[in-house]
Design a protein around this motif. Structure first.
Motif, PDB file in Angstrom:
ATOM      1  N   HIS A   1       0.797  -1.300  -0.038  1.00 50.05           N
ATOM      2  CA  HIS A   1       0.041  -0.253   0.231  1.00 50.05           C
ATOM      3  C   HIS A   1       0.743   1.380   0.259  1.00 50.05           C
ATOM      4  O   HIS A   1       1.803   1.917   0.952  1.00 50.05           O
ATOM      5  N   ALA A   2       0.571   2.092  -1.198  1.00 44.83           N
ATOM      6  CA  ALA A   2       1.065   3.181  -1.025  1.00 44.83           C
ATOM      7  C   ALA A   2       1.193   4.273  -0.125  1.00 44.83           C
ATOM      8  O   ALA A   2       2.103   4.952   0.208  1.00 44.83           O
ATOM      9  N   SER A   3       0.250   4.632   0.274  1.00 48.82           N
ATOM     10  CA  SER A   3       0.006   5.420   1.576  1.00 48.82           C
ATOM     11  C   SER A   3       0.036   5.556   2.664  1.00 48.82           C
ATOM     12  O   SER A   3       0.032   5.667   3.831  1.00 48.82           O
ATOM     13  N   ASP A   4       0.468   3.734   2.775  1.00 46.97           N
ATOM     14  CA  ASP A   4       0.794   3.691   4.535  1.00 46.97           C
ATOM     15  C   ASP A   4       2.121   4.479   4.751  1.00 46.97           C
ATOM     16  O   ASP A   4       2.754   5.177   3.857  1.00 46.97           O
ATOM     17  N   PRO A   5       1.910   5.229   5.914  1.00 49.19           N
ATOM     18  CA  PRO A   5       2.705   5.608   6.215  1.00 49.19           C
ATOM     19  C   PRO A   5       4.635   5.782   6.722  1.00 49.19           C
ATOM     20  O   PRO A   5       4.664   3.951   6.227  1.00 49.19           O
ATOM     21  N   ILE A   6       5.401   5.752   6.338  1.00 49.37           N
ATOM     22  CA  ILE A   6       6.774   5.815   6.113  1.00 49.37           C
ATOM     23  C   ILE A   6       7.405   5.918   8.003  1.00 49.37           C
ATOM     24  O   ILE A   6       7.147   7.075   8.113  1.00 49.37           O
TER      25      ILE A   6
ATOM     26  N   ASP B   1      15.596  12.413  -1.024  1.00 51.87           N
ATOM     27  CA  ASP B   1      16.226  12.025  -1.875  1.00 51.87           C
ATOM     28  C   ASP B   1      16.409  10.718  -2.902  1.00 51.87           C
ATOM     29  O   ASP B   1      16.977  10.733  -3.207  1.00 51.87           O
ATOM     30  N   ALA B   2      16.505   9.451  -1.226  1.00 55.59           N
ATOM     31  CA  ALA B   2      16.637   8.148  -2.357  1.00 55.59           C
ATOM     32  C   ALA B   2      15.428   8.050  -2.266  1.00 55.59           C
ATOM     33  O   ALA B   2      15.792   7.430  -3.603  1.00 55.59           O
ATOM     34  N   GLY B   3      14.197   8.713  -2.562  1.00 58.60           N
ATOM     35  CA  GLY B   3      13.005   8.359  -3.498  1.00 58.60           C
ATOM     36  C   GLY B   3      12.132   7.367  -3.188  1.00 58.60           C
ATOM     37  O   GLY B   3      11.635   6.932  -4.118  1.00 58.60           O
ATOM     38  N   LYS B   4      12.518   6.486  -1.861  1.00 57.55           N
ATOM     39  CA  LYS B   4      12.056   5.329  -1.578  1.00 57.55           C
ATOM     40  C   LYS B   4      12.811   5.498   0.163  1.00 57.55           C
ATOM     41  O   LYS B   4      13.662   5.580   0.676  1.00 57.55           O
ATOM     42  N   ALA B   5      11.586   4.391   0.484  1.00 57.06           N
ATOM     43  CA  ALA B   5      12.012   4.371   2.268  1.00 57.06           C
ATOM     44  C   ALA B   5      13.144   2.827   2.775  1.00 57.06           C
ATOM     45  O   ALA B   5      12.370   2.192   3.167  1.00 57.06           O
ATOM     46  N   GLU B   6      13.889   3.187   1.967  1.00 61.14           N
ATOM     47  CA  GLU B   6      14.810   1.533   2.008  1.00 61.14           C
ATOM     48  C   GLU B   6      15.612   2.246   2.535  1.00 61.14           C
ATOM     49  O   GLU B   6      16.967   2.883   2.281  1.00 61.14           O
ATOM     50  N   PRO B   7      16.771   0.931   4.002  1.00 60.60           N
ATOM     51  CA  PRO B   7      18.000   1.320   4.729  1.00 60.60           C
ATOM     52  C   PRO B   7      18.931   1.630   3.834  1.00 60.60           C
ATOM     53  O   PRO B   7      19.449   3.306   3.912  1.00 60.60           O
ATOM     54  N   ALA B   8      19.588   1.039   2.350  1.00 57.04           N
ATOM     55  CA  ALA B   8      20.373   1.580   2.240  1.00 57.04           C
ATOM     56  C   ALA B   8      20.877   2.686   1.058  1.00 57.04           C
ATOM     57  O   ALA B   8      21.205   3.406   1.228  1.00 57.04           O
ATOM     58  N   ALA B   9      19.727   2.987   0.019  1.00 56.84           N
ATOM     59  CA  ALA B   9      18.946   3.693  -0.072  1.00 56.84           C
ATOM     60  C   ALA B   9      19.556   5.091   0.701  1.00 56.84           C
ATOM     61  O   ALA B   9      19.647   5.933   0.236  1.00 56.84           O
ATOM     62  N   ILE B  10      18.749   5.196   1.779  1.00 54.07           N
ATOM     63  CA  ILE B  10      18.698   6.427   2.988  1.00 54.07           C
ATOM     64  C   ILE B  10      19.827   7.338   2.607  1.00 54.07           C
ATOM     65  O   ILE B  10      20.668   7.649   3.469  1.00 54.07           O
ATOM     66  N   ARG B  11      21.036   5.613   3.130  1.00 52.75           N
ATOM     67  CA  ARG B  11      22.404   5.656   4.034  1.00 52.75           C
ATOM     68  C   ARG B  11      22.847   6.642   2.891  1.00 52.75           C
ATOM     69  O   ARG B  11      23.710   7.892   3.295  1.00 52.75           O
ATOM     70  N   ASP B  12      22.683   6.457   1.726  1.00 49.62           N
ATOM     71  CA  ASP B  12      23.783   6.765   0.489  1.00 49.62           C
ATOM     72  C   ASP B  12      22.877   8.316   0.153  1.00 49.62           C
ATOM     73  O   ASP B  12      24.176   9.256   0.123  1.00 49.62           O
TER      74      ASP B  12
ATOM     75  N   VAL C   1       6.382  13.294   2.469  1.00 47.43           N
ATOM     76  CA  VAL C   1       7.368  13.064   1.548  1.00 47.43           C
ATOM     77  C   VAL C   1       7.190  11.885   1.195  1.00 47.43           C
ATOM     78  O   VAL C   1       6.609  10.787   1.049  1.00 47.43           O
ATOM     79  N   LEU C   2       7.412  11.160  -0.278  1.00 46.11           N
ATOM     80  CA  LEU C   2       6.644  11.271  -1.395  1.00 46.11           C
ATOM     81  C   LEU C   2       6.191  10.513  -0.920  1.00 46.11           C
ATOM     82  O   LEU C   2       5.682   9.264  -1.682  1.00 46.11           O
ATOM     83  N   GLY C   3       4.819  11.946  -1.183  1.00 47.18           N
ATOM     84  CA  GLY C   3       2.702  11.569  -1.225  1.00 47.18           C
ATOM     85  C   GLY C   3       2.567  10.720  -0.417  1.00 47.18           C
ATOM     86  O   GLY C   3       1.452  10.352  -0.041  1.00 47.18           O
ATOM     87  N   ARG C   4       4.044  10.517   0.961  1.00 39.56           N
ATOM     88  CA  ARG C   4       3.264   9.485   2.195  1.00 39.56           C
ATOM     89  C   ARG C   4       4.040  10.341   3.313  1.00 39.56           C
ATOM     90  O   ARG C   4       4.532  11.245   3.313  1.00 39.56           O
TER      91      ARG C   4
END
Lengths: 290, 382
Positions: B19-24, B325-336, B60-63
């Protein structure tokens, strides 16, 4: 030399309140055979009540302190009646665990009720210290020490000069025989716990304006009260009084001349030494058996 | 039947994941009970305020952002338990924490294990960024940076000048680190060092330490400890007529609370803070500072908590920017993404430089520091 005088003065101020805490705990242990871990919470309770009455409720400082102590006595009676009386026949381990449980519950109630931010108790004394040479002491601390001394002396008079005191000492020595002599043991236990709690609450209320009031303030106090009791010999009232002053002195001089980081450890180092060399306590006469 | 139930549950849970509208989720570990509960609660409130501000402006990111706050009880063991819960139970892609070096260092190995980045909002030990943990991004200054900034910009502001300094610090990583760094700085400025005293974190009577300090002949006493103990230091220093000017370091002295609780004893003392809510116009980004202060007051939080609360606020802004900036709520992408953020925070610009052993660097931002003085019961610029 000037530094030594300041340390000695500080030690007397500190020792007076340690003695108050110590005799309350040792009395409860001596009469009831209960290792009372709620002692520090009664101290905290006294401090919070003093804050509530003198701070938000704006009562007169001295009236506020007196009521705080009375509320402490009341809480002591409630604890004795609800938690310890049903366990009168249980062994010491059981009552100890119950008081540890009550300690944790009371502390969390304080945190819940008052929040974690420290409270400060206003007082009417001037903040400028008395200065004699290079030694100085705040008027508030002088007041604390005087009240502590008055409480200690009246406690001795009560124990040694009144019928109630004799009954208490008799229960101390042998509950069964004194009950045969007409001492009402249940009432004696309640009163003992009430007096012990009142002494702890009075130490808390007296020190609240000196320090700040936080929910965790009782933890170290419980441990230190036990240190005082062990120094003086379990159940030994005179010993606990002297033990209080010895602990104050050890902490002050230890922090002043050895290492201040280990200030609170000094008391416990002293306990280890006492337990190794003189396990009956510094001031205990030979154990009476039979 | 049982298979059916299991199937149903797993279907339901997988549905909730897509579900994309779930909160991050953003995880946070703070001391909400225990010795440092007051400061931890302030930081947590700052994070709550930030989440509200971000969500109100569209998330953020619509969520939307959901803050999952765990109480580490001022205890390193509990801190590890909160990290386990956030990382394996809630599966948060980024966490904030954990108030103080001891609690933060306890959590750090779990970050390596779960490969999730952490924004460290409060911790001063150099070990946090030099132990080779590439998942750590610190926005608060270690003592060395604080001491250096003090030497560069604030040292000369004192009149009469500092000639001989004494130290009174809490006996843990934070206090000893601060005492080492400030001693080093003072020596490099040609200042003599008098007494160096420590106190146990829960000590209430500091008369012995102060009696020694009083005799040292110094003119300035640097104190590093939490607000409760600092209150006691100020009160007891006044009782014993300690002549030194008192400067608190570490940035969590909450001067408003000191004025309330130490009263007259707080007068004349100096405090290093990392956020000066009395003078938002002096902040690097006044509009950010003002937004934060307004949102904080609207929630009814005590003004005294602002000097700590901003850390939670800036921490959330940093994490949110990285997610964006990462464009997605994933740990490695957030780290980068964290390596390249440039956040306008309440303290100032937040961007990370590399610190620690090559190949496994941690991120360290260089925050602004300020010094304020308490004068006649008010906070002023010295």
């Amino acid at each position: 030399m000037e530094q030594l005088l300041q340390h000695l003065l500080n030690a007397v101020v500190l020792g007076g309140t340690y003695a108050l805490l110590g005799i309350g705990l040792t009395l409860i242990f001596g009469v009831m055979r209960v290792a009372n871990f709620t002692h520090g919470e009664l101290y905290t309770f006294g401090a919070y009540m003093a804050y509530a009455l003198i701070g938000p409720l704006e009562l007169n400082f001295f009236v506020g302190l007196a009521i705080a102590v009375m509320l402490g006595i009341l809480l002591g009676i409630v604890i004795e009646f609800m938690l310890l009386r049903p366990l009168q026949k249980s062994d010491m381990d059981t009552t100890m665990l119950v008081t540890i449980g009550a300690w944790i519950a009371l502390q969390n109630m304080e945190l819940f009720g008052w929040g974690g931010v420290a409270k400060s108790v206003p007082h009417p004394f001037p903040t400028d210290p008395f200065v004699i040479g290079s030694v100085s002491v705040a008027p508030l601390r002088v007041f604390v020490v005087c009240v502590a001394m008055v409480l200690l002396v009246s406690f001795y008079l009560m124990i040694n000069r009144t019928t109630f005191g004799i009954a208490m000492r008799a229960t101390f020595q042998d509950p069964e025989v004194s009950s045969l002599m007409g001492v009402k043991i249940n009432r004696m236990f309640t009163l003992t716990f009430a007096i012990g709690s009142g002494l702890a609450a009075s130490a808390g209320a007296l020190l609240a304006p000196v320090f700040v009031v936080v929910p965790m303030m009782g933890d170290l106090v419980t441990l230190k009260a036990f240190a005082v009791v062990i120094l003086g010999g379990l159940g030994n009232i005179v010993g606990a009084t002297i033990g209080g002053f010895v602990l104050g002195l050890a902490e002050e001089l230890g922090a002043g001349y050895i290492d201040s980081g280990y200030r609170d450890a000094m008391g416990f180092i002293l306990i280890i030494a006492v337990l190794l060399l003189r396990p009956q306590g510094l001031f205990a006469p030979r154990e009476r058996t039979g | 039947m049982r298979t059916l139930i299991v199937l149903g549950i797993s279907l339901l849970s997988s549905v909730s994941y897509v579900h994309a509208s779930d909160p991050i989720k953003i995880g946070m570990s703070q001391p909400l009970t225990g010795d440092i509960a007051a400061a931890g609660t302030y930081v947590a409130n700052g994070a709550r305020v930030a989440v509200e501000v971000v969500n109100k402006s569209g998330g953020v990111l619509g969520r939307q952002i959901q803050l999952i706050l765990e109480d580490n009880k001022s205890n390193p063991k509990e801190a590890v338990a909160t990290a386990e819960k956030l990382l394996s139970g809630d599966k948060v892609p980024v966490i904030l924490g954990a108030w103080g070096s001891t609690l933060t260092l306890a959590i750090m190995p779990r970050l390596l294990e779960y490969k999730v980045p952490m924004v460290v909002e409060t911790a001063s030990s150099s070990k946090v960024t030099t132990s080779g943990n590439p998942w750590v991004f610190r926005i608060s200054p270690p003592s060395a940076i604080e001491a250096k900034a003090f030497g560069d910009t604030l040292f000369t502001k004192f009149t009469p000048a500092i000639k001989k300094a004494d130290m009174l610090v809490v006996n843990n990583d934070w206090g000893r680190g601060a005492s080492d760094e400030f001693t080093k700085l003072m020596r490099s400025k040609g200042v003599q060092i008098g007494a160096v005293e420590t106190m146990a974190p829960d000590a209430t009577d500091l008369s012995a330490q102060l009696a020694k300090i009083k005799q040292s002949g110094g003119d300035t006493l640097f104190v590093t400890t939490g607000i409760e103990q600092l209150t006691l230091v100020l009160k007891q220093a006044q009782e014993q007529r300690v002549p030194q000017r008192i400067v608190s370091t570490g940035g969590s002295s909450a001067p408003d609370q000191l004025i309330e609780q130490a009263g007259l004893a707080a007068n004349g003392s100096y405090h290093i803070v990392f956020f000066a809510p009395w003078f938002p116009e002096d902040a690097a980004h006044p509009e950010v500072a003002k937004t934060f202060i307004e949102a904080w007051k609207k929630k009814g939080y005590a003004a005294a908590g602002l000097t700590d609360g901003f850390r939670g606020y800036d921490g959330i802004l940093t994490a949110v920017q990285a997610i964006k900036d990462a464009g997605k709520a994933e740990p490695a992408a957030i780290r980068d993404a964290l390596w390249n953020v440039n956040v306008k925070g309440a303290n100032g610009d937040i961007k990370f430089e590399k610190a620690g052993p090559a190949g496994q660097e941690s991120g360290q931002s260089i925050p602004n520091i300020y010094v304020v003085q308490i004068k006649d019961g008010k906070v002023v610029k010295p």
